[in-house]
Structure formats: C-alpha cells, structure tokens
Enzyme design. Structure first.
Site: not given
Ligand code: FEO
Length: 396
Positions: A81, A165, A226
């Site tokens: 992604e 993720d 993240h």
């Molecule tokens: Fe599935 Fe942070 O991308």
C-alpha cells in the site's frame, strides 16, 4: 531524521502532523499519523518499508544525508500500500541495484502500482535474511493484515517484530514509544484503527496471532508502521487485538440517525434518555450521521452491544448519510451486535422496514420490527418511544 530504537535499529520514517483524511477520504485522522520506516545496521544494512509518496524525496534525501542510502544492501517491502511503498520508486531510481524483498502478492501489488520491474526477491513464512553478526530477519506472511501482500519481519537477537499495519494507530507524535504518549489518546486511536480497518479480518487476526505466539519467540518490541513502537509490555496490544477480534462488545448502545425536520432527532434523543433511565449502567451515545464523523461513529458501533439506526422516510427510502453507514457496516462485518430501526414518516413510512432489512443483511441481529412515529412526535408518541426503549433494553 534518524532516531535510535536499539543498538542497531533506527527509525527513519515521517511524522505527518497535517494528515486529516486517510485512504482517500475514507478514514478521519484527527491526530495525524506517522509512516514508520526502519533501518537495521548489522553486517548488512537493510531498510524496512518506506513512507507515503508525497514525502518520497524528503525521505530518500534524509537517507542520503544520514549516509545510509549508499550503505543499503536491501529493502524489505512488507506491504505494497502506497503509504509504505510510496518512496520505493525514488529510492530505486537512486539505487536501482537494490533487491526488494516482499511476498509473491507484494510483487503483484508493487508492479501493479508502479509498473516497474525491480529486483524482486520473493519470500514466504520462515524465509530468512542473513544480516551477519549472527542476526537475521525472519519473515512471516500476514495476509489481510492489512492486504493479501502483507508480511511481518522478526529481528532475532534484538527480538523486534516489525508488524507493518498490525498493532498500529494513526497518531502523529515525536515520541517513538508507547509509554511516552497519552494512554487514553493512544488506545482510542488503536481501537478506532482496529474497528475501521481490521474488523473484517478478525478471524485471520486470531489465527495469525496464535501462529506467531506458537513460535515462542522473545519479544522486546513491536515496531509498527503507524504511530508508536510498543516497547513497554508489547504483549498488551497483542492481547487487545485478541480481545477485539473475538466478537468484542462493551456495555454500550449506539444510536445513529439522520433527520430532516427534527422528528427522528427527537426520537433518537428520547431513546437515549429512556435507555439511560432503564439501564443506568449502560453507556448510551447518539450521533447524527450527517454531522458526526463517520469513522468515530463506526468505532462506537464496534464497542457496542446494540445499535439503533434511524431515518425518516424520504422518497420511499432513507437519508443518504444513513445509507452510507449501512454500506460501511456491511463491509466491516461487525459481529455480536443486536440492532433495531426507528424513524418518523408522514405518508408511506418505508424507512423502518428498509432499515430493518438492511441491518439484518449487514450482519446485525435484529431484535424486532423497529419503531415508527407519525409526523413529529407528540407527548403520546414520546411515551411510546420511551416504552419501546425499555423493551429494547430487555431484549438485549
Ligand atoms: Fe495498509 Fe498503512 O497501509
């Protein structure tokens, strides 16, 4: 800029304080986010993931300024992604020889997005990358956490799981670690992230966590892609995921509605007040869907044991903000939630049966045929709504 995580691992990602929407316009990020990229410097120097495309040049320039760009031996692309792979084109433009380690599905997604034939090295669960100094990265495929191409990487010795993720949260912070941020804010963003992104994959979450736990590996940190790195009791977020993945609910009822001329709003407010009177220990929240943040509403649904969904009848149908939340709920596949519909009408009154049918199709356990009120509720309607609320509490 480079920040130290352990003797040989550094964070080289991007803090995005400005981010307000993610996945196009689909996900609200009230607290911004980070795109975490890591570099491991052992005998070999390896980059794990990159950052979102708008920050590609800044990211690669930083690697160069830190003396890392020319040192790199490989890049691990754990997930295709664009928020993690977005700097690969710039990186590989400047280091075209660099091997790109990813899953077979990773090749598909990277080729599909960037149309480049890079030096792909396909890995699967159990494959290793030898870093030298008796350390290695061990790869674990993690399909649907978040895409079919996702994988984790485990750094032996340092006992760091790079989870991409999984276990992340959209939280911009200069603090690298979970113990350095506000805990309420952190867990609010974690559960919102799980509810809005990972709920449909809960059975796979359970399976993958059980698989990784069965390896009995030591775990000093979980380095997500993240938000913060889990270093203080990293197992806590794993246990939260297991809890959330297993038909999670709290003693909470969420009322979602939209209204044209206040009648359905009066119904929603009366339902909230009456549920609170009938069951004071239950948390009740009511959100007008045309005004309230969609992702925060869905987070409340995820936390709830029951949902009441309301719309007046409009053109023999329902209001569009309510239709939109039903579409989201259908995709997220919430489980273990009871539900019913309500709404005002003036003439034909289709909204409540339509909502009742749609709630069932979205996977909610519908407890009754719902509640209609003709025109704007008067005092006798208010009493009927209160009586309905008392009965609803009994049914759940
Ligand atoms: Fe599935 Fe942070 O991308």
């Amino acid at each position: 800029m480079k920040k130290t995580i352990s003797a040989t691992v550094s964070w080289v990602g991007k803090v995005d304080w400005e981010l307000e929407r993610f996945h196009g316009d689909e996900y609200s990020t009230h607290k911004g986010s980070t795109y975490n990229s890591y570099v491991v410097e052992e005998g070999k120097t390896v980059l794990i993931d990159t950052v979102w495309k708008p920050f590609a040049k800044e990211f690669v320039d930083n690697l160069e300024a830190e003396g890392l760009l020319s040192k790199l031996d490989a890049v691990i692309a754990q997930h295709g992604e664009i928020d993690h792979s977005g700097a690969l084109p710039e990186l590989l433009r400047r280091r075209p020889d660099l091997p790109v380690y990813c899953t077979a599905n990773g090749v598909k997604s990277l080729k599909g997005q960037y149309h480049a034939d890079w030096n792909f090295q396909v890995v699967k669960t159990g494959d290793e990358y030898d870093l030298g100094n008796s350390k290695k990265l061990v790869f674990v495929e993690a399909p649907m956490l978040h895409w079919p191409d996702s994988m984790f990487s485990y750094l032996t010795g340092d006992a760091i799981l790079f989870s991409n993720d999984a276990f992340g949260q959209h939280l911009a912070t200069e603090k690298l670690f979970n113990d350095l941020v506000d805990q309420n804010e952190l867990f609010h963003e974690c559960i919102k992230y799980y509810a809005n992104i990972l709920t449909p994959f809960s059975p796979l979450v359970i399976k993958k966590i059980e698989e990784v736990l069965s390896f009995n590996l030591p775990l000093s940190m979980i380095a997500t892609s993240h938000g913060v790195i889990w270093r203080d009791n990293p197992a806590q977020i794993v246990h939260k995921y297991l809890e959330w993945a297993k038909d999670y609910q709290e003693d909470r009822i969420t009322i979602l509605y939209d209204t044209m001329w206040e009648g359905t709003r009066i119904m929603a407010e009366t339902l909230a007040r009456s549920i609170n009177e009938a069951s004071p220990e239950t948390t009740v929240v009511a959100h007008c869907l045309s005004k309230f943040d969609k992702n925060d509403a869905l987070t409340d649904v995820f936390r709830s044991k029951a949902v009441l969904l309301g719309s007046p009848t409009v053109n023999k149908g329902i209001l569009t903000a309510v239709a939109a939340i039903l579409e989201e709920a259908k995709g997220l596949k919430f489980r273990n939630k009871k539900a019913a519909a309500f709404g005002t009408y003036g003439w034909s009154g289709e909204s409540v049966p339509l909502l009742t049918k749609a709630l069932g199709e979205a996977g909610f356990t519908v407890v009754d045929d719902g509640l209609k009120a003709l025109w704007s509720p008067d005092s006798s309607s208010i009493e009927a709504i209160s009586a309905y609320a008392r009965g609803f509490v009994e049914k759940i």
